[in-house]
Write a protein that holds these residues in place. Structure first.
Motif, short mmCIF file in Angstrom:
data_model
loop_
_atom_site.label_atom_id
_atom_site.label_comp_id
_atom_site.label_asym_id
_atom_site.label_seq_id
_atom_site.Cartn_x
_atom_site.Cartn_y
_atom_site.Cartn_z
N VAL A 1 -2.28 9.38 -5.45
CA VAL A 1 -2.01 9.94 -4.13
C VAL A 1 -1.38 11.31 -4.30
CG1 VAL A 1 -0.75 9.63 -1.98
CG2 VAL A 1 -1.67 7.62 -3.17
N ASN A 2 -2.03 12.32 -3.72
CA ASN A 2 -1.54 13.69 -3.83
C ASN A 2 -1.09 14.17 -2.46
OD1 ASN A 2 -1.58 16.63 -3.79
ND2 ASN A 2 -2.44 16.47 -5.87
N LEU A 3 0.23 14.30 -2.29
CA LEU A 3 0.79 14.70 -1.00
C LEU A 3 0.25 16.04 -0.51
CD1 LEU A 3 4.50 13.63 -1.51
CD2 LEU A 3 2.94 12.75 0.22
N SER A 4 0.14 17.00 -1.41
CA SER A 4 -0.32 18.33 -1.03
C SER A 4 -1.74 18.29 -0.49
CB SER A 4 -0.24 19.29 -2.21
OG SER A 4 1.08 19.42 -2.65
N TYR B 1 0.85 -1.19 0.00
CA TYR B 1 0.00 0.00 0.00
C TYR B 1 0.89 1.24 0.00
CZ TYR B 1 -4.17 -2.74 0.98
OH TYR B 1 -5.22 -3.62 0.89
N PRO B 2 0.46 2.28 -0.72
CA PRO B 2 1.24 3.52 -0.69
C PRO B 2 1.03 4.25 0.64
CG PRO B 2 -0.72 3.83 -2.02
CD PRO B 2 -0.69 2.38 -1.62
N ALA B 3 2.12 4.83 1.12
CA ALA B 3 2.07 5.60 2.37
C ALA B 3 2.74 6.94 2.12
CB ALA B 3 2.77 4.85 3.49
N CYS B 4 2.19 7.96 2.76
CA CYS B 4 2.76 9.31 2.68
C CYS B 4 3.61 9.55 3.91
CB CYS B 4 1.65 10.35 2.61
SG CYS B 4 0.55 10.12 1.21
N PHE B 5 4.85 9.93 3.70
CA PHE B 5 5.78 10.22 4.79
C PHE B 5 5.98 11.73 4.85
CE2 PHE B 5 6.41 5.85 3.96
CZ PHE B 5 6.95 5.27 5.10
N PHE B 6 5.73 12.31 6.00
CA PHE B 6 5.89 13.75 6.20
C PHE B 6 6.92 13.99 7.29
CE2 PHE B 6 1.52 13.19 4.68
CZ PHE B 6 1.47 14.10 3.65
N LYS B 7 7.99 14.71 6.93
CA LYS B 7 9.01 15.09 7.91
C LYS B 7 8.44 16.23 8.72
CE LYS B 7 13.31 15.53 9.55
NZ LYS B 7 13.31 15.29 10.95
N GLU B 8 8.42 16.03 10.05
CA GLU B 8 7.91 17.07 10.94
C GLU B 8 8.97 17.38 11.99
OE1 GLU B 8 3.50 17.10 11.51
OE2 GLU B 8 3.80 14.93 11.28
N GLU B 9 8.66 18.28 12.87
CA GLU B 9 9.61 18.75 13.87
C GLU B 9 10.20 17.61 14.72
OE1 GLU B 9 9.25 21.49 17.78
OE2 GLU B 9 8.39 22.35 15.95
N ASN B 10 9.37 16.65 15.11
CA ASN B 10 9.82 15.58 16.01
C ASN B 10 10.01 14.24 15.31
OD1 ASN B 10 9.78 17.30 18.24
ND2 ASN B 10 7.60 16.94 18.55
N GLY B 11 10.11 14.21 14.01
CA GLY B 11 10.29 12.96 13.29
C GLY B 11 9.44 12.90 12.05
N GLU C 1 -5.46 18.55 3.97
CA GLU C 1 -6.63 17.96 4.64
C GLU C 1 -6.33 17.66 6.11
OE1 GLU C 1 -9.31 13.86 4.40
OE2 GLU C 1 -7.97 14.35 2.74
N LEU C 2 -5.14 17.17 6.39
CA LEU C 2 -4.78 16.78 7.76
C LEU C 2 -4.03 17.88 8.51
CD1 LEU C 2 -3.68 13.11 7.04
CD2 LEU C 2 -5.87 13.91 7.93
N GLU C 3 -3.90 19.03 7.87
CA GLU C 3 -3.23 20.19 8.46
C GLU C 3 -1.81 19.85 8.92
OE1 GLU C 3 -5.87 21.72 11.47
OE2 GLU C 3 -7.39 22.24 9.99
N ILE C 4 -1.07 19.20 8.03
CA ILE C 4 0.32 18.84 8.30
C ILE C 4 1.22 19.86 7.61
CG2 ILE C 4 2.13 17.13 7.91
CD1 ILE C 4 -0.06 14.99 7.92
N GLU C 5 2.10 20.45 8.39
CA GLU C 5 3.09 21.36 7.84
C GLU C 5 4.41 20.62 7.80
OE1 GLU C 5 3.19 25.24 9.61
OE2 GLU C 5 1.01 25.27 9.81
#
Length: 140
Positions: A67-70, A5-15, A75-79
């Motif tokens: 799958v559109n990362l943006s 399954y495709p997964a979106c990985f988002f680099k954030e402040e704590n990981g 939608e999930l309010e991820i910066e």
């Protein structure tokens, strides 16, 4: 059988946050990329394992090009300053045997008279303990 399954990985402040958009935004995280990848495998395996155990059919994986990362980040309010899509694969049956279904040995103490009576009646101690624990925790 391998599931992917495709997964979106988002680099954030704590990981890293990991989102599976085709699985109702199933999510996990990890402090490092390696930990996030390991957690993604565990998360996917657990989700698919429980679906199968409950007799439900897993949804088909989304094609990666859908799958559109943006859109997901918005939608999930991820910066996130860094993000990518990766296929996460797992052999659910094999993973379950190793992580979800393996037995753990426990040592317990009971009175000698109770031990003798149970042995005399050919009672399976492990089975009785499992049943009692599930009943106590109201697990079916």
């Amino acid at each position: 059988m391998l599931s992917a399954y495709p997964a979106c990985f988002f680099k954030e402040e704590n990981g890293y946050s990991v989102i599976f958009p085709g699985l109702n935004h199933l999510a996990t995280c990890g402090e490092t990329l390696d930990e996030a990848l390991a957690m993604a495998i565990d998360c996917l395996a657990g989700y698919l394992y429980l679906l199968r155990k409950d007799g439900e059919i897993a949804p088909d994986p989304l094609p990666m090009n859908e799958v559109n990362l943006s859109d997901i980040a918005k939608e999930l309010e991820i910066e996130s300053t860094e993000s990518f899509i990766n296929m996460v694969t797992v052999d659910v049956a094999e993973y379950a045997r190793t992580h979800f279904e393996r037995s753990v040995k426990k040592t317990l103490t009971i009175p000698a008279w109770l031990n003798a009576a149970a042995i005399e009646r050919h009672i399976n101690f492990s089975q009785v303990l499992q049943e009692a624990l599930m009943q106590k925790m109201q697990i079916k």
